[in-house]
Design an enzyme around this catalytic site. Structure first.
Site, PDB file in Angstrom:
ATOM      1  N   PHE A   1       0.851  -1.183   0.000  1.00  0.00           N
ATOM      2  CA  PHE A   1       0.000   0.000   0.000  1.00  0.00           C
ATOM      3  C   PHE A   1       0.898   1.247   0.000  1.00  0.00           C
ATOM      4  CE2 PHE A   1      -2.734   3.200   1.966  1.00  0.00           C
ATOM      5  CZ  PHE A   1      -3.848   3.086   1.156  1.00  0.00           C
TER       6      PHE A   1
ATOM      7  N   ASP B   1       1.640  -6.026   7.875  1.00  0.00           N
ATOM      8  CA  ASP B   1       0.460  -5.165   7.837  1.00  0.00           C
ATOM      9  C   ASP B   1      -0.739  -6.088   7.589  1.00  0.00           C
ATOM     10  OD1 ASP B   1      -1.651  -3.478   7.097  1.00  0.00           O
ATOM     11  OD2 ASP B   1      -0.325  -2.028   6.130  1.00  0.00           O
TER      12      ASP B   1
ATOM     13  N   TYR C   1     -11.013  -0.221  10.391  1.00  0.00           N
ATOM     14  CA  TYR C   1     -12.258   0.106   9.673  1.00  0.00           C
ATOM     15  C   TYR C   1     -12.563  -0.808   8.488  1.00  0.00           C
ATOM     16  CZ  TYR C   1      -8.622   2.800   7.214  1.00  0.00           C
ATOM     17  OH  TYR C   1      -7.469   3.175   6.604  1.00  0.00           O
ATOM     18  N   LYS C   2     -11.718  -1.805   8.238  1.00  0.00           N
ATOM     19  CA  LYS C   2     -11.982  -2.684   7.090  1.00  0.00           C
ATOM     20  C   LYS C   2     -12.809  -3.880   7.568  1.00  0.00           C
ATOM     21  CE  LYS C   2      -7.683  -1.189   4.854  1.00  0.00           C
ATOM     22  NZ  LYS C   2      -8.203  -0.340   3.786  1.00  0.00           N
TER      23      LYS C   2
ATOM     24  N   ARG D   1     -12.233  -3.797  -7.817  1.00  0.00           N
ATOM     25  CA  ARG D   1     -11.880  -4.525  -6.595  1.00  0.00           C
ATOM     26  C   ARG D   1     -13.152  -4.837  -5.817  1.00  0.00           C
ATOM     27  NH1 ARG D   1      -8.226  -2.234  -1.731  1.00  0.00           N
ATOM     28  NH2 ARG D   1     -10.000  -0.841  -1.598  1.00  0.00           N
TER      29      ARG D   1
HETATM   30  C1  LIG Z   1      -2.564  -2.214   3.617  1.00  0.00           C
HETATM   31  C2  LIG Z   1      -2.825  -0.843   4.140  1.00  0.00           C
HETATM   32  N1  LIG Z   1      -1.915  -0.264   4.943  1.00  0.00           N
HETATM   33  C3  LIG Z   1      -2.089   0.976   5.423  1.00  0.00           C
HETATM   34  C4  LIG Z   1      -3.224   1.706   5.112  1.00  0.00           C
HETATM   35  C5  LIG Z   1      -3.350   3.099   5.634  1.00  0.00           C
HETATM   36  O1  LIG Z   1      -4.201   3.150   6.705  1.00  0.00           O
HETATM   37  P1  LIG Z   1      -4.504   4.552   7.435  1.00  0.00           P
HETATM   38  O2  LIG Z   1      -5.023   5.474   6.380  1.00  0.00           O
HETATM   39  O3  LIG Z   1      -5.575   4.209   8.408  1.00  0.00           O
HETATM   40  O4  LIG Z   1      -3.270   5.018   8.060  1.00  0.00           O
HETATM   41  C6  LIG Z   1      -4.206   1.140   4.301  1.00  0.00           C
HETATM   42  C7  LIG Z   1      -5.426   1.893   3.976  1.00  0.00           C
HETATM   43  O5  LIG Z   1      -6.265   1.521   3.211  1.00  0.00           O
HETATM   44  C8  LIG Z   1      -3.999  -0.164   3.786  1.00  0.00           C
HETATM   45  O6  LIG Z   1      -4.880  -0.733   2.961  1.00  0.00           O
END
Ligand SMILES: Cc1ncc(COP(=O)(O)O)c(C=O)c1O
Length: 412
Positions: A128, A197, A222-223, A371
């Site tokens: 990400f 992660d 939140y996912k 997606r």
């Molecule tokens: C794999 C992954 N890591 C990190 C993040 C970032 O999360 P945040 O915006 O809550 O810091 C996301 C957000 O969608 C994500 O999908």
């Protein structure tokens, strides 16, 4: 298989679904098929009364005494403990705090400081974007060489210069799941530390952090955990690192004696040192309530349901969507898949907009991915069939060329 037959079979599978009752724990509009729980989980039915209570009674009536009266102060640990049970960690190894990005920064720096003689950080190129940005920033701050290496190639990249490796358990774009046990073992064999992660795996598939001997992990609330928009994230640190790990964000709530108001920092014992500022109580208690949706569920059954949904979607997609110009990019092998399926299409953005207009919510990811996330607690097999039917209908009607769907919104 034709779609009518697929629907009949889907109805039968839903009737026999051992976790089918979990859908009643969510509030979902009747006319929507929601396939974006990998981005924002659906609203858990326990959340509205919990938020009403925290706002009206705890904040409104008990005011600041709630920090003690309703034990707000320890809520990050209480919620962390609930998350720990979903990710194979001990209660005292997880705290709910900050965002995933901030937690990643904390653990990357803490892990690098545990390997002061090593100068390399590995991260996968398709991670990400926030993970990539933060790894680069940590590299710059600590003078580490940041190298982008796929998890499958990590063996060749590991040597005694590598301090730490930061990977996503499930890829946000393709939905590919990496072998946490095998990669962690390889990294440890080279004397390095691993950071996972879990944003796209926790709550959708069993995660066994301690069984895999993982050092650190972070993830979104939140996912699949359904904590609500911008819900607090979490951070896990294996107990063996607790005494020696040092956060780069030493906040007052992570101090050994926060209310002594001392002028110099002394870290709290254990995972509490990864706390930083004051927790956002309304959001945190919403996440706490949302996690009740997992009560009594066996994560092995959750995984079986998730695989059954994605397996069905992939099978139907290969039959009826491939001839219409879609390509399934998510791995077919169960062990290599999270709980989402991504389809490549040249007009992916417009396809997603057309699909949403037809009542099936998914999302678009650059450059050309449709997606679709299958939240196993509330998505049914019949929803899978509906999604495929609507994709066929949208593309057959050429809606991907409709100019209404050409202009990209701020959030895709
Ligand atoms: C794999 C992954 N890591 C990190 C993040 C970032 O999360 P945040 O915006 O809550 O810091 C996301 C957000 O969608 C994500 O999908």
């Amino acid at each position: 298989m034709d779609l009518t037959q697929a629907r009949e079979q889907a109805v039968a599978r839903d009737l026999a679904d051992p976790i089918g009752h979990a859908r009643d724990r969510f509030v979902l509009p009747d006319d929507i098929v929601y396939l974006d729980g990998n981005s924002l989980g659906a609203l858990s039915a326990a959340v509205p009364p919990a938020v009403k209570d925290v706002v009206e009674r705890q904040w409104g009536q008990a005011l600041i005494t709630s920090w003690n009266e309703h034990d707000w102060w320890m809520a990050p640990r209480r919620v962390g403990g609930r998350i720990a049970s979903l990710i194979g960690a001990a209660d005292h190894e997880v705290v709910a705090a900050d965002s995933t990005s901030v937690n990643l920064f904390k653990v990357l720096v803490a892990a690098a400081r545990l390997r002061p003689d090593r100068r390399v950080l590995l991260i996968e190129p398709s991670n990400f974007p926030a993970d990539l940005y933060i790894a680069d920033s940590v590299g710059e701050l600590l003078g580490l060489d940041v190298r982008r290496v796929e998890p499958g190639d990590v063996g060749a990249a590991l040597d005694d210069e590598v301090a730490l490796v930061s990977y996503s358990h499930v890829d946000y774009g393709t939905g590919r799941a990496h072998d946490m046990a095998a990669v962690t073992q390889q990294v440890h064999d080279a004397g390095a530390l691993i950071v996972w992660d879990l944003s796209h795996s926790a709550g959708a598939l069993p995660v066994a952090l301690n069984e895999c001997d993982v050092d650190f992990a972070v993830g979104c609330g939140y996912k699949y955990l359904s904590g609500g928009p911008g819900a607090p994230a979490y951070v896990m640190a294996a107990a063996r690192h607790h005494d020696s790990m040092r956060t780069p964000l030493p906040g007052w709530t992570g101090h050994a004696r926060p209310f002594a108001m001392e002028g110099s920092y002394e870290p709290a014992a254990g995972i509490d040192r990864f706390r930083c500022g004051t927790p956002p109580m309304v959001s945190l208690l919403a996440l706490d309530a949302a996690l009740a949706a997992f009560d009594g569920l066996d994560m092995a059954q959750v995984r079986e349901k998730s695989l059954s949904l994605t397996r069905l979607f992939i099978a139907l997609a290969e039959d009826v969507l491939t001839p219409l110009g879609f390509e399934v990019v998510t791995p077919r092998a169960d062990a290599e898949r999270g709980s989402q399926v991504s389809l490549r299409h040249p007009q992916a953005y417009a396809v997603v907009q057309a699909l949403i207009a037809r009542g099936v919510i998914g999302d678009f990811r650059q450059p050309d991915l449709v997606r679709l996330g299958f939240g196993p607690l509330y998505v049914r097999h019949v929803d899978v069939v509906t999604a495929v039917e609507q994709l066929v209908a949208a593309v057959t009607a050429q809606e991907q060329h409709d100019e209404r769907y050409a202009v990209q919104t701020t959030v895709t």
